[in-house]
Structure formats: structure tokens, C-alpha cells
Design a protein around this motif. Structure first.
Motif, mmCIF file in Angstrom:
data_model
loop_
_atom_site.group_PDB
_atom_site.id
_atom_site.type_symbol
_atom_site.label_atom_id
_atom_site.label_comp_id
_atom_site.label_asym_id
_atom_site.label_seq_id
_atom_site.Cartn_x
_atom_site.Cartn_y
_atom_site.Cartn_z
ATOM 1 N N VAL A 144 0.837 -1.200 0.000
ATOM 2 C CA VAL A 144 0.000 0.000 0.000
ATOM 3 C C VAL A 144 0.875 1.255 0.000
ATOM 4 C CG1 VAL A 144 -1.617 1.339 1.410
ATOM 5 C CG2 VAL A 144 -2.021 -1.090 1.023
ATOM 6 N N MET A 145 1.934 1.245 0.763
ATOM 7 C CA MET A 145 2.833 2.399 0.803
ATOM 8 C C MET A 145 3.501 2.626 -0.555
ATOM 9 S SD MET A 145 2.507 3.808 3.683
ATOM 10 C CE MET A 145 3.888 4.904 3.699
ATOM 11 N N VAL A 146 3.900 1.557 -1.232
ATOM 12 C CA VAL A 146 4.540 1.686 -2.544
ATOM 13 C C VAL A 146 3.567 2.289 -3.547
ATOM 14 C CG1 VAL A 146 5.438 0.341 -4.492
ATOM 15 C CG2 VAL A 146 6.266 -0.105 -2.192
ATOM 16 N N ILE A 203 4.262 10.639 -6.485
ATOM 17 C CA ILE A 203 5.337 11.072 -7.377
ATOM 18 C C ILE A 203 4.759 11.515 -8.719
ATOM 19 C CG2 ILE A 203 7.317 10.238 -8.720
ATOM 20 C CD1 ILE A 203 8.128 8.635 -6.243
ATOM 21 N N ARG A 204 3.782 10.772 -9.244
ATOM 22 C CA ARG A 204 3.150 11.164 -10.507
ATOM 23 C C ARG A 204 2.460 12.518 -10.379
ATOM 24 N NH1 ARG A 204 -0.760 7.057 -12.652
ATOM 25 N NH2 ARG A 204 -0.741 8.469 -14.426
ATOM 26 N N VAL A 228 4.800 20.002 -11.041
ATOM 27 C CA VAL A 228 6.055 20.685 -11.379
ATOM 28 C C VAL A 228 6.068 21.051 -12.856
ATOM 29 C CG1 VAL A 228 8.542 20.324 -11.621
ATOM 30 C CG2 VAL A 228 7.402 19.696 -9.510
ATOM 31 N N ARG A 229 5.582 20.155 -13.704
ATOM 32 C CA ARG A 229 5.514 20.434 -15.132
ATOM 33 C C ARG A 229 4.592 21.623 -15.405
ATOM 34 N NH1 ARG A 229 2.984 15.968 -17.133
ATOM 35 N NH2 ARG A 229 4.776 14.757 -16.439
#
Length: 93
Positions: A37-39, A46-47, A53-54
Motif C-alpha cells: 500500500v505504501m509503494v 510522485i506522478r 512541477v511540469r
């Protein structure tokens, strides 16, 4: 030296070293589930961060281009249509 070996032999007989089963230690299924679940959560974070940021980068590039155009004295005037346009024929009515 022999007393060390004797004490290790007695300790190994009393603690029964080497007789552990796989269920005696380790995180088990619950630990695996929590890690999975953490992964998945980190991948989504991150996505999302990369997308944000983009977006910030594109916004800053557009602002810098606009400032460059203003500094050069270029101006673009928007030409508004005189009347409503027909989207099927792209002609003004």
C-alpha cells in the motif's frame, strides 16, 4: 577457551537454535500488505508531483515569453468577430 565452547553448547541446547519456523519471525502478510500500500501511494504521489512541477514550469515559461514580448514592444491585438460565426461553415453571419 573450552569454557567458551561449553557455555555456547549449553546456550544452544537451552534456546534451541535452528528450530525456528518461518512463522516465528518476520512481518508476515500484514507487513507485506502495508508495504504494498505504501509503494502504491508513493507512486501516485510522485506522478502527481511531477504533473504539478511540469505545470509550474510551463506557466513560468509562458510568463517569461510574455514579458519578453512586452519588453520588445510587440503587441498582439485580439480581433473580435463582428457577428456570430457559424461553426459548420466557419463564416460570419
Amino acid at each position: 577457551m573450552s569454557t567458551i565452547f561449553a557455555s555456547l553448547a549449553v546456550a544452544s541446547q537451552t534456546t534451541k537454535l535452528g528450530t525456528e519456523t518461518s512463522s516465528d519471525y518476520g512481518p508476515g502478510f500484514l507487513g507485506f500488505l502495508f508495504t504494498a500500500v505504501m509503494v502504491v501511494a508513493v507512486i501516485f504521489l510522485i506522478r502527481d508531483m511531477a504533473r504539478r512541477v511540469r505545470r509550474v514550469r510551463y506557466t513560468s515559461e509562458a510568463e517569461s515569453k510574455q514579458q519578453d514580448m512586452v519588453a520588445k514592444g510587440e503587441s498582439r491585438t485580439l480581433q473580435e468577430p463582428e457577428g456570430p460565426a457559424d461553426p459548420k461553415t466557419d463564416e460570419a453571419q
